[in-house]
Design an enzyme around this catalytic site. Structure first.
Site, short mmCIF file in Angstrom:
data_model
loop_
_atom_site.label_atom_id
_atom_site.label_comp_id
_atom_site.label_asym_id
_atom_site.label_seq_id
_atom_site.Cartn_x
_atom_site.Cartn_y
_atom_site.Cartn_z
N GLY B 54 -11.26 -10.99 -2.79
CA GLY B 54 -10.30 -10.30 -1.92
C GLY B 54 -10.65 -8.82 -1.85
O GLY B 54 -11.78 -8.43 -2.15
N LEU B 55 -9.70 -8.00 -1.47
CA LEU B 55 -10.00 -6.58 -1.32
C LEU B 55 -10.54 -6.00 -2.62
O LEU B 55 -11.54 -5.27 -2.61
CB LEU B 55 -8.74 -5.82 -0.89
CG LEU B 55 -8.36 -6.03 0.57
CD1 LEU B 55 -7.01 -5.36 0.86
CD2 LEU B 55 -9.42 -5.46 1.50
N GLY B 57 -11.81 -7.65 -5.36
CA GLY B 57 -13.02 -8.32 -5.83
C GLY B 57 -14.23 -8.01 -4.98
O GLY B 57 -15.30 -7.66 -5.49
N HIS B 278 10.01 -10.37 -0.50
CA HIS B 278 9.85 -9.57 0.73
C HIS B 278 10.98 -9.89 1.70
O HIS B 278 11.28 -11.05 1.96
CB HIS B 278 8.50 -9.91 1.35
CG HIS B 278 8.08 -8.95 2.42
ND1 HIS B 278 8.75 -8.85 3.61
CD2 HIS B 278 7.08 -8.04 2.47
CE1 HIS B 278 8.16 -7.92 4.35
NE2 HIS B 278 7.15 -7.42 3.68
N SER B 296 5.59 -8.78 9.20
CA SER B 296 5.32 -7.47 8.61
C SER B 296 6.54 -6.56 8.57
O SER B 296 7.33 -6.49 9.50
CB SER B 296 4.23 -6.75 9.40
OG SER B 296 4.19 -5.41 9.01
N ARG B 342 11.68 -2.67 -0.19
CA ARG B 342 11.78 -4.12 -0.03
C ARG B 342 12.83 -4.76 -0.92
O ARG B 342 13.57 -5.63 -0.49
CB ARG B 342 10.41 -4.73 -0.36
CG ARG B 342 9.40 -4.37 0.69
CD ARG B 342 8.03 -4.89 0.36
NE ARG B 342 7.17 -4.64 1.51
CZ ARG B 342 5.89 -4.92 1.54
NH1 ARG B 342 5.30 -5.45 0.50
NH2 ARG B 342 5.18 -4.68 2.62
N GLU B 437 -4.00 -7.10 -7.40
CA GLU B 437 -2.70 -7.71 -7.72
C GLU B 437 -2.72 -8.39 -9.09
O GLU B 437 -1.68 -8.56 -9.71
CB GLU B 437 -2.32 -8.72 -6.63
CG GLU B 437 -0.88 -9.21 -6.73
CD GLU B 437 -0.48 -10.18 -5.62
OE1 GLU B 437 -1.24 -10.31 -4.64
OE2 GLU B 437 0.59 -10.79 -5.74
#
Lengths: 251, 649
Positions: B54-55, B57, B278, B296, B342, B437
């Site tokens: 992901g972002l 990794g 969320h 979103s 949130r 995360e």
């Protein structure tokens, strides 16, 4: 008021790992809510198969919101089914009718060998990107982001092909199993942006060569890819890639 | 027995956060100077494993390879580009102050610490804010098509918990574009031979030898074979554990297994009860549902949240006159309005539904209405900003949000908890680093919108390339090989677990257990918790786990592509991890951010912190299958911000 659930007959491609060829097998999908996605319908069928001690249908899927590009199958002859600009995970059962027979097959292309049932190996698409689908910049010395103004129209135009999710539906849709739309999308995004210009010629030549090497077919302007692309990417991107390709040849 | 969480005896020397000395703004600079460097010619001798693409990794694998380290990179999907970062919609924060509206590194830092309800480390968050600007620069140079204004400069929008406009975006597909940028960088390193890619692999065990992380065992998801890989350092970037709830906005394959295996190998797990729910997701509509879809948070820029004033009001939204609508967020929080953080937005939606003011068929939804914005700016402008989100909403629900208000309800989305790491992002196991995360580090008890992409990329592009060098240069490594005792034992453990799953041969499916577990946690360890419910849930999870091992049925065979078996392994870990979440929630006898214990609330029903006793990170140590995990704490000290009651009024 129409009924909220439907019953279907599925003819699903089953092919064990290592089997040279598979076959269509029939099973029932009962009490399918119209609010389900196509993949949730397969989940329900798989739960039943499992309870009956049969092997569930193998299929790729992950985000289930139409962005990861992992899912995809040919449904009644059409990649991702008959709804326009829709991935299989976003195809809902309200678009089917009670009593329908649905034929479900994997992507079919020489470059995408079947692993099992509906699961195919799409690593060829990664290999095409490895051939140049990026801008060669190391982490570190980038200048301030606003030091390079890019006209809004250009940025917006680059965004359109950048929306490609790499699912491979374009290849599955093409009678030649060509990956031109996939390659065209990446080439277009990067050649439109000023950051991508220095490598533009090298990139397009290298990516197209790699695509040919991997066993994808050629483009003969059937435009099936455009019709099936879940992100609505147009063959304009192929035309732009062709222009880049010729420019690279003659410069 | 309950751990005594207020005693100082629980402070563990292993939990030294290694925060550099000096003023906040200089810590990272000083630290970079103090970190030992690896000679460029020696980098090729240090092999690094990165799990996840992901972002965090992909950016880590690419950046480390650029430096000259040979990298092995693993992902569970067929391609690194599928990682779930791809689904992030709204944007990425940075303190560029391009909008000239008063933003600064310090303000981004402050908003993030406050947004996290003062349960994150000051030094980490400040570094994150500092690095945020470099991320935007780098991503633009990679060719990421961020939104721009007519002058050609980058555009910004607002997100929850901030009063400045600092969010960079690419329509509703920011995560996709950022991930494809990192994926491109990764593919470049694969082509250059510096990264070896292993797709369709799941990490089964971490291998620890002589007290250091030295490798992993993976299962080849196509053949079922166990494979072993050695390295000098292991980097986990395996995402969050939100799928423990069964229904979440996470991708289907997102799981806790890699992190949980590391926990069982000695890495401490921090704040596992911190789960972000969320506020703007498409409501649940049936028991067959496999996942929830996020809309979103950026929609709250233009959408107004409301419910009918009268409980039980069944009228269609268009039949409810303005005077009978309750725009409860605007009324209750006039300065932040619809853009409260949130956790606050989610809790308020739940409160409205608890008062029977929920809408829709299930009455578990509130309206998010764009009518005013469409009237003011025109349908075209709204479509330009949110077109793909509106389209997605219509596809799923069959309703047109241009004509009728969206219905939304909170859903599990992100996990602030994760493996404990120090300032260098190293866990309590030397040589095991955790990014994105999967670690716990920067978001405290609540993450602000558009901060996950920022953290993942900061960790991968700009933190790990420095800090891993410090570790490698300072450590002395013995020789290891995949035939060593440690590797043999790890393979054995992994194989036995697979065999055990195949041999139960019961009657219930894996999904059935997973759904039940999710229901227990959603009811008792979700948006509101209390001691009674948590205690009850702990027993229920323990029973469910017992039933699982007696009655689960996994079809097919282990030496094959077998998705049921993959799921069974992940659910088995979730069943253990769920109890750890509950232990953590029970031990934190206060409310903070997402962790809302109903016994601790202010007069206005906001989270009431207990800074005297709970201003700490809770870090749990595995103590064996038959024993309760051991509690440790890392005290949090705040020298640069005053701990206040979070107010968004």
């Amino acid at each position: 008021m129409t009924a909220k659930t439907i019953n279907l007959t599925l003819k699903v491609w089953r092919q064990g790992r290592g089997e040279p060829i598979g076959r269509l097998e029939t099973c029932r999908a009962e009490n399918i809510s119209k609010d389900m996605s196509f993949l949730e319908m397969i989940d329900v069928v798989n739960e039943q198969l499992t309870k009956d001690h049969q092997e569930p249908i193998a299929f790729d899927h992950d985000c289930r919101e139409g962005i990861c590009g992992m899912c995809g199958a040919v449904v009644n002859g059409r990649p991702h089914g008959h709804e326009r600009e829709t991935t299989l995970c976003q195809l809902h059962m309200r678009h089917f009718s009670d009593g329908d027979t649905i034929v479900i097959e994997p992507w079919r292309a020489r470059a995408f060998p079947v692993i099992k049932d509906l699961v195919v190996d799409r690593s060829a698409l990664d290999q095409i990107i490895q051939a140049g689908g990026y801008i060669s910049v190391n982490t570190g010395g980038a200048p301030d982001a606003n030091s390079l103004p890019i006209p809004k129209d250009t940025a917006d135009a680059a965004f359109v092909p950048a929306a490609c999710i790499g699912c491979g539906a374009c290849v599955a849709a093409c009678p030649n199993a060509s990956a031109m739309l996939f390659v065209g999308a990446k080439v277009s995004q990067l050649s439109l942006l000023p950051q991508g210009r220095p490598e533009a010629a090298k990139r397009v030549s290298s990516m197209v060569r790699k695509m040919d090497e991997l066993g994808f077919g050629n483009c003969s302007n059937e435009t099936e890819c455009e019709a099936e692309c879940p992100k609505g990417i147009s063959i304009i991107q192929i035309a732009r890639m062709n222009r880049e390709f010729f420019k690279a040849r003659f410069s | 027995m309950k751990p005594d969480v207020t005693s100082d005896l629980t402070i563990d020397p292993k939990l030294d956060a290694k925060i550099p000395a000096g003023p906040l703004a200089e810590k990272w600079d000083r630290h970079r100077f103090d970190i030992k460097l690896v000679n460029p010619a020696n980098k090729k001798k240090f092999e690094i494993i990165v799990v996840g693409t992901g972002l965090a990794g992909a950016s880590a694998a690419a950046s480390l390879a650029e430096l000259g380290y040979p990298v092995k990179n693993f992902c569970i999907q067929d391609s690194p580009r599928r990682a779930h970062s791809i689904a992030a919609q709204g944007g990425i924060n940075a303190a560029k102050n391009y909008a000239n509206d008063g933003d600064s590194i310090r303000r981004l830092f402050y908003d993030t610490v406050k947004g996290g309800d003062f349960r994150a480390r000051e030094a980490n968050v400040y570094r994150l804010a500092q690095l945020s600007n470099h991320i935007i620069d780098h991503c633009v140079s990679q060719g990421i098509p961020f939104a721009r204004d007519y002058g050609g400069f980058l555009d910004n929008r607002s997100f929850g918990g901030a009063q400045v406009s600092r969010t960079f975006y690419a329509k509703g597909q920011t995560g996709q574009q950022l991930l494809l940028g990192a994926y491109g960088a990764l593919m470049r390193q694969v082509a250059g031979g510096m990264v070896t890619l292993f797709q369709r692999r799941e990490m089964m065990e971490l291998v620890v030898e002589d007290g250091r992380a030295r490798g992993i065992v993976t299962r080849n998801l196509i053949t079922g074979e166990m494979e072993t890989h050695t390295a000098h350092a292991v980097v986990l970037a395996t995402g969050g554990y939100g799928n423990v709830f069964y229904l979440s906005t996470n991708a289907m394959a997102s799981n806790v297994t890699a992190a949980f295996r590391a926990y069982k190998s000695g890495a401490y797990f921090a704040n596992p009860c911190f789960t972000q729910i969320h506020p703007t997701c498409i409501p649940v509509h049936g028991t067959f549902q496999s996942k929830l879809t996020l809309m979103s948070e950026s929609l709250r820029n233009d959408g107004r949240v409301w419910v009918p004033k009268k409980p039980g009001d069944n009228r269609k939204p268009k039949d409810i006159p303005e005077s009978e609508r309750d725009y409860y967020l605007e009324a209750k929080y006039p300065s932040f309005g619809n853009l409260v953080p949130r956790d606050v937005a989610s809790r308020n939606a739940k409160d409205q539904c608890d008062m029977d003011k929920g809408v829709g068929e299930t009455r578990l939804a509130v309206y998010l209405d764009f009518a005013d914005a469409i009237k003011r700016h025109g349908e075209g402008a709204i479509a330009g900003k949110y077109g793909n989100l509106f389209q997605m909403y219509e596809k799923i629900t069959g309703e047109n949000p241009y004509q009728t208000p969206m219905m939304i309800y909170p859903a599990v989305h992100y996990t602030m908890g994760g493996l404990w790491v120090d300032y260098n992002l190293m866990s309590t196991i030397p040589g095991l680093f955790v990014l994105g995360e999967a670690n716990f580090s920067d978001h405290g008890a609540n993450r602000l919108g558009a901060s996950a992409l920022m953290q993942g990329l900061a960790d991968g592009y700009f933190v790990i390339p420095y800090t891993i060098g410090g570790y490698l240069a300072g450590a002395s490594f013995g020789k290891t090989h995949t035939g060593s005792e440690a590797f043999k034992t790890a393979v054995n453990v992994a194989e036995q677990r697979v065999q055990k799953l195949m041999q139960v041969n019961g009657r219930r499916t894996v999904a059935d257990f997973h759904r039940t577990l999710g229901g227990i946690l959603w009811d008792h360890c979700g948006m509101a918790r209390n001691e009674e419910g948590l205690t009850k849930a702990k027993g229920m999870v323990a029973n469910l786990r017992k039933e699982f091992w007696e009655d689960v049925y996994v079809p097919g065979n282990a030496a094959d592509f077998n998705q049921s078996l993959e799921n069974a392994g992940r659910v088995a870990d979730f069943l253990e991890f769920g109890e750890l979440m509950i232990d953590d929630a029970l031990a934190r006898r206060e409310s903070c951010g997402c962790h809302f214990n109903t016994a601790f609330q202010t007069e206005d029903n906001e989270a009431l912190r207990d800074d005297e006793n709970f201003c700490h990170v809770a870090a749990w140590e595995y103590a064996g299958d038959e024993r309760s995990p051991l509690f440790h704490k890392e005290p949090l000290t705040f020298e640069n911000v005053a701990l206040t009651q979070r107010s968004y009024k």
